[in-house]
Design a protein around this motif. Structure first.
Motif, short mmCIF file in Angstrom:
data_model
loop_
_atom_site.label_atom_id
_atom_site.label_comp_id
_atom_site.label_asym_id
_atom_site.label_seq_id
_atom_site.Cartn_x
_atom_site.Cartn_y
_atom_site.Cartn_z
N THR A 71 -21.56 8.06 20.92
CA THR A 71 -20.80 8.09 19.95
C THR A 71 -21.10 6.94 18.82
OG1 THR A 71 -18.85 8.47 21.42
CG2 THR A 71 -18.35 7.49 19.35
N GLU A 75 -21.31 8.59 14.86
CA GLU A 75 -20.63 7.93 13.87
C GLU A 75 -21.50 7.44 12.67
OE1 GLU A 75 -16.78 6.08 16.61
OE2 GLU A 75 -18.56 4.90 16.03
N GLN A 78 -22.50 10.49 10.85
CA GLN A 78 -21.55 11.14 10.18
C GLN A 78 -21.18 10.17 8.65
OE1 GLN A 78 -17.57 10.67 12.11
NE2 GLN A 78 -17.18 12.76 11.40
N LEU A 79 -21.39 8.90 9.14
CA LEU A 79 -21.11 8.05 7.92
C LEU A 79 -22.06 8.27 6.73
CD1 LEU A 79 -20.45 4.54 9.37
CD2 LEU A 79 -19.18 5.83 7.86
N LYS A 98 -13.37 12.41 19.95
CA LYS A 98 -13.40 12.66 18.74
C LYS A 98 -14.32 13.65 18.03
CE LYS A 98 -14.80 9.19 15.85
NZ LYS A 98 -15.12 8.00 15.20
#
Length: 127
Positions: A71, A75, A78-79, A98
């Motif tokens: 995760t 993340e 994705q950022l 998520k």
């Protein structure tokens, strides 16, 4: 530069996989289908560091890295606004909740599946 070469030059991958032999095999597959592996990591901390400094177009992320869920790395990718694909032997239930809507390759996978998944994700990004 011919278009084909320009496209290939842009197609770079960050690969996160804790099992060295699997990472080497997937890196070989990626190179065989025309991608350059620009970053490789075998643990979460190194992967997070590489996400921040490496230049890549897409990430292939093992879901379970040394017993830790991927995760934080997902993340971080994705950022940066970059696409990623999960590689897992656990099925959709093993994905971080998520990110259950993200493209996933079921291990063990064939080179054709890898190529098809990456191409469809990159096409979706370009659209």
């Amino acid at each position: 530069m011919p278009d084909g070469l320009k496209a290939a030059a842009r197609r770079s991958v960050m690969l996160v996989e804790d099992e060295v032999m699997i990472r080497m095999m997937v890196a070989d597959m990626l190179e065989e289908i025309g991608y350059t592996v620009t970053a490789e990591a075998g643990d979460i901390d190194e992967a997070i560091r590489l996400v921040q400094v490496a230049d890549f177009d897409i990430a292939i992320l093992d879901v379970n890295v040394n017993g830790k869920v991927i995760t934080p790395v997902a993340e971080a990718v994705q950022l940066r606004g970059l696409p990623f694909v999960f590689a897992t032997g656990y099925g959709a239930q093993g994905l971080p909740e998520k990110f259950r809507d993200r493209p996933t390759i079921q291990k063990p996978f064939q080179i054709e599946t890898l190529a098809r998944t990456i191409e469809s994700v990159l096409k979706g990004v370009a659209a």
